[in-house]
Design a protein around this motif. Sequence first.
Motif, PDB file in Angstrom:
ATOM      1  N   PHE A  96       1.091  -1.478   0.068  1.00 26.34           N
ATOM      2  CA  PHE A  96      -0.168  -0.029   0.122  1.00 26.34           C
ATOM      3  C   PHE A  96       0.803   0.727  -0.011  1.00 26.34           C
ATOM      4  O   PHE A  96       2.137   1.132   0.489  1.00 26.34           O
ATOM      5  N   TYR A 149       0.069   4.932   1.344  1.00 28.01           N
ATOM      6  CA  TYR A 149      -0.695   6.144   1.799  1.00 28.01           C
ATOM      7  C   TYR A 149       0.162   7.427   1.959  1.00 28.01           C
ATOM      8  O   TYR A 149       0.956   7.708   1.299  1.00 28.01           O
ATOM      9  N   GLN A 171       0.215  11.090   3.998  1.00 26.85           N
ATOM     10  CA  GLN A 171      -0.023  11.761   5.809  1.00 26.85           C
ATOM     11  C   GLN A 171      -0.366  13.073   5.431  1.00 26.85           C
ATOM     12  O   GLN A 171       0.773  13.937   5.775  1.00 26.85           O
ATOM     13  N   GLY A 177      -5.548  12.856   8.726  1.00 27.75           N
ATOM     14  CA  GLY A 177      -4.888  11.302   8.498  1.00 27.75           C
ATOM     15  C   GLY A 177      -4.327  10.628   7.428  1.00 27.75           C
ATOM     16  O   GLY A 177      -3.735  10.908   6.941  1.00 27.75           O
ATOM     17  N   LEU A 178      -4.460   9.939   6.999  1.00 28.83           N
ATOM     18  CA  LEU A 178      -3.271   8.723   6.117  1.00 28.83           C
ATOM     19  C   LEU A 178      -4.911   8.421   5.491  1.00 28.83           C
ATOM     20  O   LEU A 178      -5.841   8.505   5.592  1.00 28.83           O
ATOM     21  N   PHE A 228      -2.873   0.515  -3.978  1.00 29.14           N
ATOM     22  CA  PHE A 228      -2.251  -0.347  -3.703  1.00 29.14           C
ATOM     23  C   PHE A 228      -2.475  -1.517  -4.169  1.00 29.14           C
ATOM     24  O   PHE A 228      -2.480  -1.476  -5.363  1.00 29.14           O
ATOM     25  N   ASP A 238      -8.333   5.715  -2.724  1.00 23.33           N
ATOM     26  CA  ASP A 238      -9.132   7.188  -2.248  1.00 23.33           C
ATOM     27  C   ASP A 238      -8.720   8.317  -3.670  1.00 23.33           C
ATOM     28  O   ASP A 238      -9.614   9.520  -3.274  1.00 23.33           O
ATOM     29  N   LEU A 252       3.735   6.932   3.587  1.00 19.80           N
ATOM     30  CA  LEU A 252       3.861   5.773   3.773  1.00 19.80           C
ATOM     31  C   LEU A 252       3.338   4.950   2.856  1.00 19.80           C
ATOM     32  O   LEU A 252       2.753   4.459   2.333  1.00 19.80           O
ATOM     33  N   PHE A 283       4.359  -0.868   8.202  1.00 21.34           N
ATOM     34  CA  PHE A 283       4.108   0.393   8.050  1.00 21.34           C
ATOM     35  C   PHE A 283       5.933   0.702   7.689  1.00 21.34           C
ATOM     36  O   PHE A 283       6.684   0.327   8.874  1.00 21.34           O
TER      37      PHE A 283
END
Lengths: 113, 114
Positions: free
Chosen positions: B33, B35, B37, B42-43, B48, B59, B90, B105
């Motif tokens: 994945f 992400y 941040q 948030g993340l 992915f 998203d 991340l 992570f």
Amino acid sequence: TQLLEQSPQFLSIQEGENLTVYCNSSSVFSSLQWYRQEPGEGPVLLVTVVTGGEVKKLKRLTFQFGDARKDSSLHITAAQPGDTGLYLCAGVKIIQGAQKLVFGQGTRLTINP
Amino acid sequence: DVKVTQSSRYLVKRTGEKVFLECVQDMDHENMFWYRQDPGLGLRLIYFSYDVKMKEKGDIPEGYSVSREKKERFSLILESASTNQTSMYLCASSLPARWADTQYFGPGTRLTVL
């Protein structure tokens, strides 16, 4: 769209006090996870709650999953300076066999000695 | 112990540059994945991958692409970096959901686009 609302976003309290962090959503998740993140590091999983109404304890930390599996709370008893960090809740959805995590905004917790 | 490593801890790039962020995991995990941040948000999942050469949009995939040529490596590509892509990135990996629910992570790459 933020599907998980986490509150408060900032919390600064004295050592020995109790606190609760809330995580709320209008969506149902297969499970919900809580992570803790230290500066300069990635989040680390603390706990996963799966069943509606489930309560899990990790030393002074108590995690609860709402009956409808849409909300959760983290309660810390007698907070210690070592509890300082960023706490993140994440709802879990399964897509293509992988866990897709939907994160809340995070709660930055500071415990003052 | 599972180890997820990211190629850089800090990166500074200029607007319009092509940027590669590399992530390597050593636990033979199928899922990987990416992400970003940001404070107060948030993340958020960018992309992915659940298998080699497979990818799924998360998203916020706009402005990003990914590559997974080998199981252990997942690359995030910014084709033309923009200032609004300044963020902490991340990477994470996990076993398939039927086996475990933990995502591991990496330490993150703080990217600044000037």
